[in-house]
Design a protein around this motif. Sequence first.
Motif, PDB file in Angstrom:
ATOM      1  N   PHE A  72      13.382  -8.675  54.875  1.00  0.00           N
ATOM      2  CA  PHE A  72      12.101  -8.675  54.165  1.00  0.00           C
ATOM      3  C   PHE A  72      12.231  -7.993  52.811  1.00  0.00           C
ATOM      4  O   PHE A  72      11.744  -8.505  51.800  1.00  0.00           O
ATOM      5  CB  PHE A  72      11.019  -7.968  54.996  1.00  0.00           C
ATOM      6  N   LYS A  73      12.887  -6.832  52.778  1.00  0.00           N
ATOM      7  CA  LYS A  73      13.038  -6.101  51.514  1.00  0.00           C
ATOM      8  C   LYS A  73      13.851  -6.897  50.499  1.00  0.00           C
ATOM      9  O   LYS A  73      13.534  -6.910  49.308  1.00  0.00           O
ATOM     10  CB  LYS A  73      13.675  -4.736  51.769  1.00  0.00           C
ATOM     11  N   GLN A  74      14.891  -7.589  50.960  1.00  0.00           N
ATOM     12  CA  GLN A  74      15.690  -8.422  50.062  1.00  0.00           C
ATOM     13  C   GLN A  74      14.847  -9.577  49.526  1.00  0.00           C
ATOM     14  O   GLN A  74      14.870  -9.869  48.323  1.00  0.00           O
ATOM     15  CB  GLN A  74      16.914  -8.966  50.787  1.00  0.00           C
ATOM     16  N   ALA A  75      14.112 -10.224  50.415  1.00  0.00           N
ATOM     17  CA  ALA A  75      13.273 -11.348  49.988  1.00  0.00           C
ATOM     18  C   ALA A  75      12.202 -10.873  49.018  1.00  0.00           C
ATOM     19  O   ALA A  75      11.932 -11.529  47.999  1.00  0.00           O
ATOM     20  CB  ALA A  75      12.640 -12.034  51.195  1.00  0.00           C
ATOM     21  N   GLN A  76      11.588  -9.730  49.297  1.00  0.00           N
ATOM     22  CA  GLN A  76      10.533  -9.202  48.439  1.00  0.00           C
ATOM     23  C   GLN A  76      11.062  -8.860  47.048  1.00  0.00           C
ATOM     24  O   GLN A  76      10.416  -9.146  46.041  1.00  0.00           O
ATOM     25  CB  GLN A  76       9.896  -7.966  49.090  1.00  0.00           C
ATOM     26  N   ALA A  77      12.235  -8.266  46.986  1.00  0.00           N
ATOM     27  CA  ALA A  77      12.824  -7.913  45.690  1.00  0.00           C
ATOM     28  C   ALA A  77      13.123  -9.160  44.867  1.00  0.00           C
ATOM     29  O   ALA A  77      12.830  -9.211  43.666  1.00  0.00           O
ATOM     30  CB  ALA A  77      14.089  -7.087  45.894  1.00  0.00           C
ATOM     31  N   CYS A  78      13.703 -10.162  45.508  1.00  0.00           N
ATOM     32  CA  CYS A  78      14.003 -11.408  44.793  1.00  0.00           C
ATOM     33  C   CYS A  78      12.723 -12.129  44.396  1.00  0.00           C
ATOM     34  O   CYS A  78      12.624 -12.680  43.290  1.00  0.00           O
ATOM     35  CB  CYS A  78      14.874 -12.321  45.653  1.00  0.00           C
ATOM     36  N   ALA A  79      11.751 -12.141  45.277  1.00  0.00           N
ATOM     37  CA  ALA A  79      10.473 -12.814  44.976  1.00  0.00           C
ATOM     38  C   ALA A  79       9.811 -12.172  43.763  1.00  0.00           C
ATOM     39  O   ALA A  79       9.286 -12.871  42.887  1.00  0.00           O
ATOM     40  CB  ALA A  79       9.551 -12.757  46.190  1.00  0.00           C
ATOM     41  N   SER A  80       9.838 -10.864  43.698  1.00  0.00           N
ATOM     42  CA  SER A  80       9.241 -10.172  42.563  1.00  0.00           C
ATOM     43  C   SER A  80       9.982 -10.502  41.271  1.00  0.00           C
ATOM     44  O   SER A  80       9.363 -10.740  40.230  1.00  0.00           O
ATOM     45  CB  SER A  80       9.264  -8.669  42.820  1.00  0.00           C
ATOM     46  N   SER A  81      11.309 -10.539  41.335  1.00  0.00           N
ATOM     47  CA  SER A  81      12.112 -10.865  40.149  1.00  0.00           C
ATOM     48  C   SER A  81      11.841 -12.282  39.649  1.00  0.00           C
ATOM     49  O   SER A  81      11.883 -12.545  38.452  1.00  0.00           O
ATOM     50  CB  SER A  81      13.597 -10.731  40.462  1.00  0.00           C
ATOM     51  N   LEU A  82      11.563 -13.184  40.570  1.00  0.00           N
ATOM     52  CA  LEU A  82      11.364 -14.589  40.216  1.00  0.00           C
ATOM     53  C   LEU A  82       9.917 -14.934  39.878  1.00  0.00           C
ATOM     54  O   LEU A  82       9.630 -16.034  39.436  1.00  0.00           O
ATOM     55  CB  LEU A  82      11.826 -15.486  41.368  1.00  0.00           C
ATOM     56  N   GLY A  83       9.007 -14.019  40.106  1.00  0.00           N
ATOM     57  CA  GLY A  83       7.599 -14.306  39.837  1.00  0.00           C
ATOM     58  C   GLY A  83       6.909 -14.995  40.995  1.00  0.00           C
ATOM     59  O   GLY A  83       5.929 -15.704  40.807  1.00  0.00           O
ATOM     60  N   LEU A  84       7.388 -14.782  42.212  1.00  0.00           N
ATOM     61  CA  LEU A  84       6.802 -15.428  43.381  1.00  0.00           C
ATOM     62  C   LEU A  84       5.767 -14.557  44.089  1.00  0.00           C
ATOM     63  O   LEU A  84       5.153 -14.994  45.048  1.00  0.00           O
ATOM     64  CB  LEU A  84       7.898 -15.818  44.379  1.00  0.00           C
ATOM     65  N   THR A  85       5.580 -13.321  43.636  1.00  0.00           N
ATOM     66  CA  THR A  85       4.549 -12.475  44.220  1.00  0.00           C
ATOM     67  C   THR A  85       3.315 -12.516  43.324  1.00  0.00           C
ATOM     68  O   THR A  85       3.393 -12.889  42.152  1.00  0.00           O
ATOM     69  CB  THR A  85       5.025 -11.013  44.354  1.00  0.00           C
ATOM     70  N   VAL A  86       2.181 -12.115  43.861  1.00  0.00           N
ATOM     71  CA  VAL A  86       0.931 -12.159  43.105  1.00  0.00           C
ATOM     72  C   VAL A  86       1.024 -11.293  41.853  1.00  0.00           C
ATOM     73  O   VAL A  86       0.681 -11.737  40.749  1.00  0.00           O
ATOM     74  CB  VAL A  86      -0.248 -11.706  43.997  1.00  0.00           C
ATOM     75  N   THR A  87       1.499 -10.076  41.989  1.00  0.00           N
ATOM     76  CA  THR A  87       1.566  -9.193  40.827  1.00  0.00           C
ATOM     77  C   THR A  87       2.575  -9.688  39.795  1.00  0.00           C
ATOM     78  O   THR A  87       2.336  -9.572  38.591  1.00  0.00           O
ATOM     79  CB  THR A  87       1.926  -7.752  41.245  1.00  0.00           C
ATOM     80  N   ALA A  88       3.674 -10.254  40.240  1.00  0.00           N
ATOM     81  CA  ALA A  88       4.667 -10.779  39.295  1.00  0.00           C
ATOM     82  C   ALA A  88       4.114 -11.987  38.546  1.00  0.00           C
ATOM     83  O   ALA A  88       4.351 -12.145  37.353  1.00  0.00           O
ATOM     84  CB  ALA A  88       5.953 -11.148  40.028  1.00  0.00           C
ATOM     85  N   ARG A  89       3.357 -12.842  39.240  1.00  0.00           N
ATOM     86  CA  ARG A  89       2.760 -14.017  38.577  1.00  0.00           C
ATOM     87  C   ARG A  89       1.746 -13.594  37.531  1.00  0.00           C
ATOM     88  O   ARG A  89       1.630 -14.218  36.483  1.00  0.00           O
ATOM     89  CB  ARG A  89       2.104 -14.939  39.600  1.00  0.00           C
TER      90      ARG A  89
END
Length: 152
Positions: free
Chosen positions: A118-135
């Motif tokens: 989960f932590k790995q996926a969350q870190a990558c998602a944030s880097s790619l703009g796949l989380t709400v805050t990153a978008r």
Amino acid sequence: MAGRNKQPVDVLTARGKSHLTKAEKERRKATESVVPVALRGVSPPGYLDKWPEIRDEFNRYAEMLAALMPDNFGQPDADCLARYVVSESLYERYTSDLMEESDPLNIKNLQIAQDRAFKQAQACASSLGLTVTARCKLVVPERREDDGEGEF
């Protein structure tokens, strides 16, 4: 101000919070990073060939991100996206295994593995703009023309 991330000039201008001179805007615009046209196509890394379903998920996300960020998503981002889809797949598998497990020792080990995935996926998602805050950081707000005050 120290520690503050600089936002793209287009975002500052759209928000109406820019007190930059024209020369400063041009200088900052020239230094903003853009993925070169030759690197904008995204292909999955070779190690995903072993898992067609993960490769298909990679391609689905790559299309979505290329549409969201046509000038700033390309082949340099492929490895991060591959890490995301692999860790997301592992998280789903560990979660499924966890739901069927009854041995407390195995439950603990699966929870640790699930948490890491989960932590790995969350870190990558944030880097790619796949989380709400990153978008929220990626989207340039549009001005409303109806009231003339430039609000969003």
